[in-house]
Design a protein around this motif. Structure first.
Motif, mmCIF file in Angstrom:
data_model
loop_
_atom_site.group_PDB
_atom_site.id
_atom_site.type_symbol
_atom_site.label_atom_id
_atom_site.label_comp_id
_atom_site.label_asym_id
_atom_site.label_seq_id
_atom_site.Cartn_x
_atom_site.Cartn_y
_atom_site.Cartn_z
ATOM 1 N N MET A 75 0.714 -1.310 -0.237
ATOM 2 C CA MET A 75 -0.444 0.297 0.036
ATOM 3 C C MET A 75 0.233 0.886 0.060
ATOM 4 S SD MET A 75 -1.063 -0.319 3.626
ATOM 5 C CE MET A 75 -1.646 1.154 4.076
ATOM 6 N N MET A 76 1.830 1.243 0.346
ATOM 7 C CA MET A 76 2.588 2.441 0.644
ATOM 8 C C MET A 76 3.587 2.416 -0.574
ATOM 9 S SD MET A 76 5.142 2.962 3.631
ATOM 10 C CE MET A 76 7.240 1.706 2.530
ATOM 11 N N ARG A 77 3.220 2.030 -1.448
ATOM 12 C CA ARG A 77 3.984 1.931 -2.830
ATOM 13 C C ARG A 77 3.229 2.367 -3.875
ATOM 14 N NH1 ARG A 77 7.023 3.673 -0.994
ATOM 15 N NH2 ARG A 77 9.223 3.366 -0.645
ATOM 16 N N HIS A 83 -4.738 3.736 -2.771
ATOM 17 C CA HIS A 83 -3.751 3.556 -1.368
ATOM 18 C C HIS A 83 -4.724 3.821 -0.813
ATOM 19 C CE1 HIS A 83 -2.015 5.949 1.770
ATOM 20 N NE2 HIS A 83 -1.408 5.506 1.531
ATOM 21 N N ARG A 87 -5.456 1.530 2.708
ATOM 22 C CA ARG A 87 -5.345 2.460 4.173
ATOM 23 C C ARG A 87 -6.635 1.645 4.752
ATOM 24 N NH1 ARG A 87 -1.994 5.833 6.156
ATOM 25 N NH2 ARG A 87 -2.594 7.013 7.422
ATOM 26 N N ILE A 90 -7.432 -1.471 6.350
ATOM 27 C CA ILE A 90 -6.299 -1.657 7.644
ATOM 28 C C ILE A 90 -6.552 -0.651 8.455
ATOM 29 C CG2 ILE A 90 -4.388 -3.103 6.211
ATOM 30 C CD1 ILE A 90 -2.621 -0.037 7.844
ATOM 31 N N LEU A 139 3.801 -6.995 16.852
ATOM 32 C CA LEU A 139 4.059 -7.718 15.928
ATOM 33 C C LEU A 139 3.308 -8.326 15.875
ATOM 34 C CD1 LEU A 139 4.225 -6.023 12.797
ATOM 35 C CD2 LEU A 139 7.051 -6.764 13.316
ATOM 36 N N LEU A 142 -0.378 -7.880 16.202
ATOM 37 C CA LEU A 142 -0.590 -7.265 15.358
ATOM 38 C C LEU A 142 -1.135 -7.380 14.129
ATOM 39 C CD1 LEU A 142 -0.759 -3.181 15.867
ATOM 40 C CD2 LEU A 142 0.075 -4.431 13.955
ATOM 41 N N ALA A 224 4.324 -4.173 6.719
ATOM 42 C CA ALA A 224 4.196 -4.004 8.890
ATOM 43 C C ALA A 224 5.068 -4.668 9.101
ATOM 44 C CB ALA A 224 2.830 -4.470 9.046
ATOM 45 N N GLY A 228 7.132 -2.492 10.924
ATOM 46 C CA GLY A 228 6.602 -2.361 12.672
ATOM 47 C C GLY A 228 7.408 -3.195 13.719
ATOM 48 N N GLU A 231 11.916 -0.397 13.353
ATOM 49 C CA GLU A 231 11.346 1.341 13.693
ATOM 50 C C GLU A 231 11.514 1.648 15.354
ATOM 51 O OE1 GLU A 231 10.859 0.005 10.970
ATOM 52 O OE2 GLU A 231 10.984 1.836 9.658
ATOM 53 N N PRO A 273 13.923 6.819 13.231
ATOM 54 C CA PRO A 273 14.902 5.307 12.649
ATOM 55 C C PRO A 273 14.785 5.046 11.060
ATOM 56 C CG PRO A 273 13.179 5.576 14.627
ATOM 57 C CD PRO A 273 12.949 6.429 13.559
ATOM 58 N N ILE A 274 14.244 5.944 10.424
ATOM 59 C CA ILE A 274 13.674 5.527 8.822
ATOM 60 C C ILE A 274 14.528 7.035 8.592
ATOM 61 C CG2 ILE A 274 12.110 6.033 7.056
ATOM 62 C CD1 ILE A 274 9.974 5.075 8.147
ATOM 63 N N PRO A 278 11.480 7.010 -0.383
ATOM 64 C CA PRO A 278 11.975 7.054 -1.761
ATOM 65 C C PRO A 278 10.232 7.208 -2.801
ATOM 66 C CG PRO A 278 12.197 4.932 -1.463
ATOM 67 C CD PRO A 278 11.462 6.073 0.155
HETATM 68 C C1 HEM Z 1 8.578 4.775 16.037
HETATM 69 C C2 HEM Z 1 8.080 4.193 14.444
HETATM 70 C C3 HEM Z 1 8.130 4.235 13.519
HETATM 71 C C4 HEM Z 1 8.480 5.126 12.747
HETATM 72 C C5 HEM Z 1 8.874 6.126 13.146
HETATM 73 C C6 HEM Z 1 7.771 4.878 11.649
HETATM 74 C C7 HEM Z 1 7.682 5.492 10.484
HETATM 75 C C8 HEM Z 1 7.263 5.694 8.865
HETATM 76 C C9 HEM Z 1 6.715 6.227 7.924
HETATM 77 C C10 HEM Z 1 7.929 7.708 7.833
HETATM 78 C C11 HEM Z 1 6.357 5.694 6.426
HETATM 79 C C12 HEM Z 1 6.041 6.878 5.623
HETATM 80 C C13 HEM Z 1 7.422 5.761 4.335
HETATM 81 C C14 HEM Z 1 7.008 6.696 3.080
HETATM 82 O O1 HEM Z 1 5.718 7.105 2.443
HETATM 83 O O2 HEM Z 1 7.863 6.069 2.699
HETATM 84 C C15 HEM Z 1 5.129 4.806 7.438
HETATM 85 C C16 HEM Z 1 4.655 3.988 7.016
HETATM 86 C C17 HEM Z 1 3.473 3.228 7.830
HETATM 87 N N1 HEM Z 1 4.373 2.428 8.611
HETATM 88 FE FE1 HEM Z 1 5.162 2.933 9.773
HETATM 89 N N2 HEM Z 1 6.486 3.298 11.185
HETATM 90 C C18 HEM Z 1 6.584 3.166 12.541
HETATM 91 C C19 HEM Z 1 6.199 2.136 13.457
HETATM 92 C C20 HEM Z 1 4.946 1.393 11.991
HETATM 93 C C21 HEM Z 1 4.147 0.331 12.996
HETATM 94 C C22 HEM Z 1 4.625 -0.673 14.684
HETATM 95 C C23 HEM Z 1 4.090 -0.638 12.294
HETATM 96 C C24 HEM Z 1 2.947 -1.739 11.824
HETATM 97 C C25 HEM Z 1 2.724 -2.319 13.134
HETATM 98 C C26 HEM Z 1 4.300 0.724 10.976
HETATM 99 C C27 HEM Z 1 3.603 -0.018 9.835
HETATM 100 C C28 HEM Z 1 3.389 0.947 8.317
HETATM 101 C C29 HEM Z 1 2.234 0.693 7.345
HETATM 102 C C30 HEM Z 1 1.468 0.079 6.801
HETATM 103 C C31 HEM Z 1 2.953 2.059 6.897
HETATM 104 C C32 HEM Z 1 2.331 2.856 5.027
HETATM 105 C C33 HEM Z 1 1.208 3.281 5.397
HETATM 106 C C34 HEM Z 1 0.547 4.127 4.209
HETATM 107 O O3 HEM Z 1 1.138 3.654 2.976
HETATM 108 O O4 HEM Z 1 -0.294 5.117 4.357
HETATM 109 N N3 HEM Z 1 4.445 1.518 11.147
HETATM 110 N N4 HEM Z 1 5.485 4.420 8.611
#
Ligand code: HEM
Length: 287
Positions: A75-77, A83, A87, A90, A139, A142, A224, A228, A231, A273-274, A278
Motif C-alpha cells: 500500500m505504501m507504494r 492507496h 489504508r 487496515i 507485531l 498485530l 507491517a 513494525g 523502527e 529510525p527511518i 523514496p
Molecule cells: C517508531 C515507529 C515508526 C516509525 C518512525 C514509522 C515511520 C513510518 C514512515 C516515515 C512511513 C511513511 C513512509 C513513506 O511514505 O515512504 C510509515 C509508513 C507505514 N508504517 Fe510506519 N513507522 C513506525 C512504526 C510502525 C508500526 C509499528 C507499524 C505496523 C505494525 C507500521 C506500519 C506502517 C505502514 C502500514 C505504513 C504505510 C502507510 C500508508 O501507506 O498509508 N509502522 N511509517
C-alpha cells in the motif's frame, strides 16, 4: 534528465553516520543527484514536506524499486484511490481506538513477560534482550502471525529491511531477503489454513474481511513487519539509551514534568529510525 547538481556520498561513511553528510548537503546541495544511489536526494525538511504531497510528480508507485521487486507492491507504494482502499481496509487494526481498546493491554502483558524473563539475570542488552522481543511480540499479535517466534519475526524484518536498502546489489543480502519473505508467506499460509475469528483485529483478519486479494493481504503484512519491528525497536532502545545519558530528562520523566510521547517525538526527530522515503519522479517538475 535531471539538471540537479551532482554530489557523491561515501557509502561506508554514510552507513556509519549519515548526519555529517546530510548536514553538508543541506547547506551546499539540498537537492542533488547521487551517482552511487542513481537517485536524487532531497535533504531539506520543508522541501520534502511540500514535494511528497505532489504525488503525480513524486509518485509512490515504483515498479523498479527494491521494495516492490523484493516484497511486492504494498500500500505504501500506491497513490490516490488504490492507496486509500488499502489504508481504509487496515484502519480497524491500527486506529487509535483499536490500539487503546485492544492492543494496549496485550502489549503491556507481553512486555511484562519479557521483563519477567529478564529479571533473573539482573542485566540485559537493551536492544537484543528488551526492545527486540517487546516489538516482535507486539507485531505477532498485530499482524496475526502468532505462529511465529519473536526471534523469527526479528530475523525476517531485518532481512527485508537489509534487502530493501541493498542499493549496492549484494547477492547474499538479496538471497537472505528472499528467504525471509518465503518464511513470512509460509507462516501466513499456515495462519490462513485455520478459521479467522470474527473478533480478530489482526492485519490478516481485517484485510481478509475487507475482501483484499491474497496478494494484497500478504504484501501488506510484509510491509507491517518490515516497518513494525525495526523502527519501534530502534526508537525504544534509542530512547532508553538517551534518557539514561541525560539525568535531567530522567528526573523530569519521573516527576511527571515530561511525558513519554514528548520524549518519543524529540528522539525520532533527533535520530530518526527511518532515514529516507523514496519516490519516483513521474514527470518533469519545475520549481
Ligand atoms: C517508531 C515507529 C515508526 C516509525 C518512525 C514509522 C515511520 C513510518 C514512515 C516515515 C512511513 C511513511 C513512509 C513513506 O511514505 O515512504 C510509515 C509508513 C507505514 N508504517 Fe510506519 N513507522 C513506525 C512504526 C510502525 C508500526 C509499528 C507499524 C505496523 C505494525 C507500521 C506500519 C506502517 C505502514 C502500514 C505504513 C504505510 C502507510 C500508508 O501507506 O498509508 N509502522 N511509517
Amino acid at each position: 534528465m535531471s539538471n540537479a547538481p551532482i554530489y557523491e556520498i561515501d557509502v561506508a561513511e554514510f552507513r556509519n553516520d549519515p548526519y555529517p553528510t546530510l548536514q553538508y548537503m543541506r547547506s551546499h546541495t539540498p537537492i542533488a543527484y547521487v551517482p552511487t544511489l542513481d537517485a536524487i536526494l532531497i535533504t531539506k525538511r520543508n522541501d520534502i514536506f511540500k514535494l511528497e504531497k505532489i504525488t503525480n510528480v513524486f509518485s509512490s508507485v515504483q515498479p523498479d524499486g527494491l521494495i516492490t521487486k523484493l516484497m511486492g507492491q504494498n500500500m505504501m507504494r500506491k497513490d490516490g484511490h488504490a492507496h486509500q482502499i488499502e489504508r481504509k481496509a487496515i484502519f480497524s487494526t491500527v486506529s487509535p481506538k483499536t490500539v487503546r481498546d485492544i492492543w494496549e493491554a496485550k502489549f503491556k502483558e507481553s512486555t511484562k513477560q519479557v521483563l519477567n524473563n529478564l529479571a533473573p539475570s539482573g542485566c540485559a542488552d537493551i536492544t537484543k534482550d528488551f526492545a527486540m522481543p517487546v516489538c516482535a511480540e507486539a507485531l505477532k499479535a498485530l499482524t496475526g502471525l502468532t505462529n511465529m517466534s519473536w526471534q523469527e519475526m526479528d530475523r525476517v524484518s531485518q532481512g527485508m529491511i537489509d534487502g530493501c536498502a541493498n542499493y549496492t546489489g549484494d547477492l547474499q543480502v538479496e538471497a537472505n531477503c528472499n528467504d525471509c519473505t518465503s518464511s513470512i508467506d509460509a507462516h501466513i499460509s499456515e495462519r490462513l489454513s485455520r478459521a479467522v475469528d470474527s473478533n480478530d483485529n489482526s492485519l490478516i483478519a481485517v484485510q481478509k474481511r475487507a475482501g483484499l486479494s491474497d496478494a494484497q493481504l500478504r504484501v501488506n503484512v510484509k510491509l507491517a513487519i518490515s516497518g513494525g519491528q525495526n523502527e519501534p525497536r530502534d526508537a525504544i532502545a534509542g530512547i532508553i539509551w538517551a534518557v539514561l545519558q541525560n539525568s535531567n530528562i530522567l528526573r523530569d520523566l519521573k516527576a511527571g514534568n515530561l511525558i513519554y510521547l514528548q520524549v518519543f517525538e524529540e528522539f525520532t526527530r533527533w535520530i530518526s529510525p527511518i532515514g529516507m522515503s523514496p519516490r519516483r519522479v513521474a514527470k518533469r517538475y519545475v520549481h
